[in-house]
Scaffold this motif. Structure first.
Motif, PDB file in Angstrom:
ATOM      1  N   ALA A 198       0.834  -1.203   0.000  1.00  0.00           N
ATOM      2  CA  ALA A 198       0.000   0.000   0.000  1.00  0.00           C
ATOM      3  C   ALA A 198       0.868   1.252   0.000  1.00  0.00           C
ATOM      4  N   GLY A 199       1.921   1.257   0.799  1.00  0.00           N
ATOM      5  CA  GLY A 199       2.830   2.399   0.839  1.00  0.00           C
ATOM      6  C   GLY A 199       3.542   2.609  -0.488  1.00  0.00           C
ATOM      7  N   GLY A 200       3.972   1.516  -1.103  1.00  0.00           N
ATOM      8  CA  GLY A 200       4.608   1.609  -2.420  1.00  0.00           C
ATOM      9  C   GLY A 200       3.642   2.113  -3.472  1.00  0.00           C
ATOM     10  N   ALA A 201       2.407   1.637  -3.412  1.00  0.00           N
ATOM     11  CA  ALA A 201       1.389   2.089  -4.355  1.00  0.00           C
ATOM     12  C   ALA A 201       1.148   3.594  -4.192  1.00  0.00           C
ATOM     13  N   ALA A 202       1.085   4.044  -2.947  1.00  0.00           N
ATOM     14  CA  ALA A 202       0.862   5.469  -2.688  1.00  0.00           C
ATOM     15  C   ALA A 202       2.019   6.312  -3.215  1.00  0.00           C
ATOM     16  N   THR A 203       3.242   5.814  -3.046  1.00  0.00           N
ATOM     17  CA  THR A 203       4.415   6.545  -3.532  1.00  0.00           C
ATOM     18  C   THR A 203       4.406   6.646  -5.055  1.00  0.00           C
ATOM     19  N   LEU A 204       4.096   5.550  -5.718  1.00  0.00           N
ATOM     20  CA  LEU A 204       4.034   5.564  -7.178  1.00  0.00           C
ATOM     21  C   LEU A 204       2.902   6.456  -7.685  1.00  0.00           C
ATOM     22  N   ALA A 205       1.753   6.409  -7.025  1.00  0.00           N
ATOM     23  CA  ALA A 205       0.640   7.257  -7.445  1.00  0.00           C
ATOM     24  C   ALA A 205       0.988   8.732  -7.264  1.00  0.00           C
ATOM     25  N   HIS A 206       1.700   9.049  -6.209  1.00  0.00           N
ATOM     26  CA  HIS A 206       2.112  10.432  -5.985  1.00  0.00           C
ATOM     27  C   HIS A 206       3.074  10.882  -7.091  1.00  0.00           C
ATOM     28  N   SER A 207       3.989  10.006  -7.447  1.00  0.00           N
ATOM     29  CA  SER A 207       4.915  10.308  -8.539  1.00  0.00           C
ATOM     30  C   SER A 207       4.144  10.547  -9.839  1.00  0.00           C
ATOM     31  N   ALA A 208       3.186   9.689 -10.118  1.00  0.00           N
ATOM     32  CA  ALA A 208       2.380   9.834 -11.333  1.00  0.00           C
ATOM     33  C   ALA A 208       1.633  11.165 -11.338  1.00  0.00           C
ATOM     34  N   ALA A 209       1.065  11.525 -10.205  1.00  0.00           N
ATOM     35  CA  ALA A 209       0.303  12.772 -10.116  1.00  0.00           C
ATOM     36  C   ALA A 209       1.197  13.999 -10.275  1.00  0.00           C
ATOM     37  N   ARG A 210       2.420  13.915  -9.791  1.00  0.00           N
ATOM     38  CA  ARG A 210       3.347  15.044  -9.944  1.00  0.00           C
ATOM     39  C   ARG A 210       3.719  15.244 -11.409  1.00  0.00           C
ATOM     40  N   LEU A 211       3.778  14.143 -12.165  1.00  0.00           N
ATOM     41  CA  LEU A 211       4.139  14.217 -13.574  1.00  0.00           C
ATOM     42  C   LEU A 211       2.948  14.540 -14.470  1.00  0.00           C
ATOM     43  N   ASP A 212       1.753  14.134 -14.031  1.00  0.00           N
ATOM     44  CA  ASP A 212       0.563  14.291 -14.870  1.00  0.00           C
ATOM     45  C   ASP A 212      -0.661  14.426 -13.961  1.00  0.00           C
ATOM     46  N   GLY A 213      -1.289  15.575 -14.005  1.00  0.00           N
ATOM     47  CA  GLY A 213      -2.428  15.865 -13.143  1.00  0.00           C
ATOM     48  C   GLY A 213      -3.605  14.919 -13.295  1.00  0.00           C
ATOM     49  N   ARG A 214      -3.623  14.158 -14.381  1.00  0.00           N
ATOM     50  CA  ARG A 214      -4.727  13.201 -14.551  1.00  0.00           C
ATOM     51  C   ARG A 214      -4.731  12.133 -13.466  1.00  0.00           C
ATOM     52  N   TYR A 215      -3.635  11.986 -12.740  1.00  0.00           N
ATOM     53  CA  TYR A 215      -3.535  10.966 -11.699  1.00  0.00           C
ATOM     54  C   TYR A 215      -3.717  11.538 -10.297  1.00  0.00           C
ATOM     55  N   ASP A 216      -4.180  12.789 -10.198  1.00  0.00           N
ATOM     56  CA  ASP A 216      -4.402  13.407  -8.889  1.00  0.00           C
ATOM     57  C   ASP A 216      -5.417  12.635  -8.045  1.00  0.00           C
ATOM     58  N   ALA A 217      -6.493  12.197  -8.659  1.00  0.00           N
ATOM     59  CA  ALA A 217      -7.526  11.479  -7.899  1.00  0.00           C
ATOM     60  C   ALA A 217      -6.977  10.172  -7.335  1.00  0.00           C
ATOM     61  N   LEU A 218      -6.183   9.464  -8.122  1.00  0.00           N
ATOM     62  CA  LEU A 218      -5.580   8.222  -7.641  1.00  0.00           C
ATOM     63  C   LEU A 218      -4.629   8.514  -6.487  1.00  0.00           C
ATOM     64  N   ASP A 219      -3.833   9.554  -6.623  1.00  0.00           N
ATOM     65  CA  ASP A 219      -2.913   9.954  -5.561  1.00  0.00           C
ATOM     66  C   ASP A 219      -3.680  10.245  -4.275  1.00  0.00           C
ATOM     67  N   LYS A 220      -4.711  11.055  -4.354  1.00  0.00           N
ATOM     68  CA  LYS A 220      -5.484  11.415  -3.159  1.00  0.00           C
ATOM     69  C   LYS A 220      -6.170  10.208  -2.544  1.00  0.00           C
ATOM     70  N   ALA A 221      -6.700   9.331  -3.370  1.00  0.00           N
ATOM     71  CA  ALA A 221      -7.377   8.139  -2.858  1.00  0.00           C
ATOM     72  C   ALA A 221      -6.393   7.218  -2.136  1.00  0.00           C
ATOM     73  N   LEU A 222      -5.211   7.058  -2.710  1.00  0.00           N
ATOM     74  CA  LEU A 222      -4.213   6.202  -2.054  1.00  0.00           C
ATOM     75  C   LEU A 222      -3.668   6.849  -0.787  1.00  0.00           C
ATOM     76  N   GLN A 223      -3.524   8.156  -0.787  1.00  0.00           N
ATOM     77  CA  GLN A 223      -3.092   8.836   0.442  1.00  0.00           C
ATOM     78  C   GLN A 223      -4.130   8.622   1.543  1.00  0.00           C
ATOM     79  N   ASN A 224      -5.401   8.714   1.202  1.00  0.00           N
ATOM     80  CA  ASN A 224      -6.466   8.477   2.174  1.00  0.00           C
ATOM     81  C   ASN A 224      -6.394   7.052   2.725  1.00  0.00           C
ATOM     82  N   ALA A 225      -6.266   6.086   1.835  1.00  0.00           N
ATOM     83  CA  ALA A 225      -6.228   4.684   2.267  1.00  0.00           C
ATOM     84  C   ALA A 225      -5.009   4.401   3.145  1.00  0.00           C
TER      85      ALA A 225
END
Length: 125
Positions: free
Chosen positions: A68-95
């Motif tokens: 879960a922590g690794g998934a959150a880190t990767l999602a955060h990286s994706a969101a920093r590179l492309d705003g289309r992944y902001d929702a995934l980043d926020k959802a994983l941060q919440n979880a």
């Protein structure tokens, strides 16, 4: 357990940041964001319902927590590179915040897990 998670996340982030030019993790383009988001979702697929993460099996619990922590880190990286992944980043941060605070039971925890799973399913479409 928190120290192990922090060490694992640190190693993963370090690998992402300092990998060589031939590594798939070295770029900063949209393709790399998509790859990071896909990697986050692949890790998340192997995380059970949040109330099942902590069990009597310490090794399994640690693996789930680290995934879960690794998934959150990767999602955060994706969101920093492309705003289309902001929702995934926020959802994983919440979880993952729920896991860190042991708030893993009840309807809100179920919804947090399902939100990530739904966003990941949408990426596959």
């Amino acid at each position: 357990m928190a120290a192990v998670v922090a060490a694992g996340a640190g190693i993963g982030v370090g690998w992402l940041l300092w990998s060589g030019p031939d590594s798939a993790a070295s770029g900063t383009g949209l393709d790399d964001a998509a790859a990071d988001a896909a990697g986050a979702c692949q890790a998340w697929e192997r995380v059970p319902a949040l109330d099942k993460v902590f069990s009597d099996d310490d090794k399994a619990s640690e693996a789930y927590f680290n995934r879960a922590g690794g998934a959150a880190t990767l999602a955060h990286s994706a969101a920093r590179l492309d705003g289309r992944y902001d929702a995934l980043d926020k959802a994983l941060q919440n979880a993952t915040n729920r896991m860190r605070t042991f708030d893993v039971k009840g309807a809100e925890a179920v919804a947090a897990h399902e939100k990530v799973s739904t966003l990941c399913a949408e990426l596959d479409s």
